[in-house]
Scaffold this motif. Sequence first.
Motif, mmCIF file in Angstrom:
data_model
loop_
_atom_site.group_PDB
_atom_site.id
_atom_site.type_symbol
_atom_site.label_atom_id
_atom_site.label_comp_id
_atom_site.label_asym_id
_atom_site.label_seq_id
_atom_site.Cartn_x
_atom_site.Cartn_y
_atom_site.Cartn_z
ATOM 1 N N ALA A 96 0.856 -1.182 0.000
ATOM 2 C CA ALA A 96 0.000 0.000 0.000
ATOM 3 C C ALA A 96 0.901 1.244 0.000
ATOM 4 C CB ALA A 96 -0.907 -0.001 1.222
ATOM 5 N N VAL A 97 0.324 2.390 -0.334
ATOM 6 C CA VAL A 97 1.070 3.646 -0.372
ATOM 7 C C VAL A 97 0.281 4.696 0.397
ATOM 8 C CG1 VAL A 97 1.979 5.498 -1.834
ATOM 9 C CG2 VAL A 97 2.141 3.117 -2.589
ATOM 10 N N CYS A 144 -4.813 6.095 1.848
ATOM 11 C CA CYS A 144 -4.180 4.788 1.675
ATOM 12 C C CYS A 144 -4.524 4.281 0.281
ATOM 13 C CB CYS A 144 -4.671 3.806 2.734
ATOM 14 S SG CYS A 144 -3.773 2.235 2.741
ATOM 15 N N GLN A 145 -3.523 4.201 -0.575
ATOM 16 C CA GLN A 145 -3.722 3.775 -1.957
ATOM 17 C C GLN A 145 -3.387 2.296 -2.086
ATOM 18 O OE1 GLN A 145 -1.146 6.474 -4.056
ATOM 19 N NE2 GLN A 145 -2.529 8.219 -3.831
ATOM 20 N N ARG A 183 2.316 13.960 15.495
ATOM 21 C CA ARG A 183 3.645 13.833 14.892
ATOM 22 C C ARG A 183 4.067 12.369 14.881
ATOM 23 N NH1 ARG A 183 6.959 16.885 18.462
ATOM 24 N NH2 ARG A 183 6.483 18.767 17.241
ATOM 25 N N GLY A 184 4.746 11.944 13.804
ATOM 26 C CA GLY A 184 5.284 10.582 13.770
ATOM 27 C C GLY A 184 5.050 9.888 12.445
ATOM 28 N N GLU A 185 5.231 8.559 12.461
ATOM 29 C CA GLU A 185 5.145 7.750 11.252
ATOM 30 C C GLU A 185 3.744 7.161 11.072
ATOM 31 O OE1 GLU A 185 8.183 4.794 11.494
ATOM 32 O OE2 GLU A 185 9.716 6.128 10.655
ATOM 33 N N TYR A 186 3.279 7.193 9.828
ATOM 34 C CA TYR A 186 1.983 6.626 9.479
ATOM 35 C C TYR A 186 2.167 5.530 8.428
ATOM 36 C CZ TYR A 186 -0.314 10.427 11.971
ATOM 37 O OH TYR A 186 -0.743 11.295 12.948
ATOM 38 N N ASP A 243 5.149 1.471 3.191
ATOM 39 C CA ASP A 243 6.311 2.125 3.781
ATOM 40 C C ASP A 243 5.815 3.290 4.630
ATOM 41 O OD1 ASP A 243 8.188 0.457 2.587
ATOM 42 O OD2 ASP A 243 8.231 1.665 0.750
ATOM 43 N N PRO A 244 6.562 3.647 5.692
ATOM 44 C CA PRO A 244 6.092 4.732 6.562
ATOM 45 C C PRO A 244 6.264 6.105 5.933
ATOM 46 C CG PRO A 244 8.221 3.916 7.315
ATOM 47 C CD PRO A 244 7.793 3.009 6.214
#
Length: 256
Positions: A49-50, A70-71, A107-110, A121-122
């Motif tokens: 996913a992207v 989310c693709q 704030r942070g990684e998704y 990938d994050p």
Amino acid sequence: MQVPSSRPLPVAGSDLAEGVPCPSLGDMLLWTALLFLGPVVGTPALPKAVVALEPPWIHVLQEDNVTLKCQGGHAAGDPSTRWFHNGSAIPAQGRPSYSFQASKDDRGEYTCQTDQTSLSDPVYLDVISDWLVIQTPRLVFQKGEPIVLRCHGWRNRRLYKITFFQNGKSKQFSSMNSTFSIPRANVSHSGKYHCTGLIWPSMRTSQSVAITVQANLTNDEDAAKIEAENAITYSLLLHPEAIEEEAEEPDYQNHI
């Protein structure tokens, strides 16, 4: 003398299972291998996913509106999407689109995943508390790619007298244009960028961001250069005494 019986020895109960002989060790090893290889052989890996940001900026100010998309494919009748923030699931979010008003906690990684994709990938989102921010869609670009930077004010306040800087040097000044574009990037565009702008009645300055432009090694000359550099490094690793002799030589000359 007692004559030994010609009848076969009885088979232990553990050697028979409903009249079927126990498989040999070789057969057992073969079946074990097939069990491990079965899910891999002939089964294509799921695409990743992207995660896409809208607007595309990875640096935002508090109270900015952010949308993550989310693709990836979905099975018919099952459009569910799994979202993760810093590795933890976001249980209330099951749609392909996730929108919020940014705060420091965001704030942070998704990452995300659908039933037809593997984990993406994050994408890192930085939420800044300031009057002004310089925005970029990412920090690393390839040579030849376009780069667009944006000078953005808190609560979308209009900016005036906007200047973009690279490594402390002014690159563009405009009375109202808040974007700075590089049509085709090269390695000279790497560096730290920041912007200044007038948010009435004060002039404000953003924090800097480090942009890296990577050269594409597509021709034989570049490949040969890298190979030569690697050969020199490998030679020095094999003969570290050469480094020591070179370092000692100036002192030796000073004593002559």
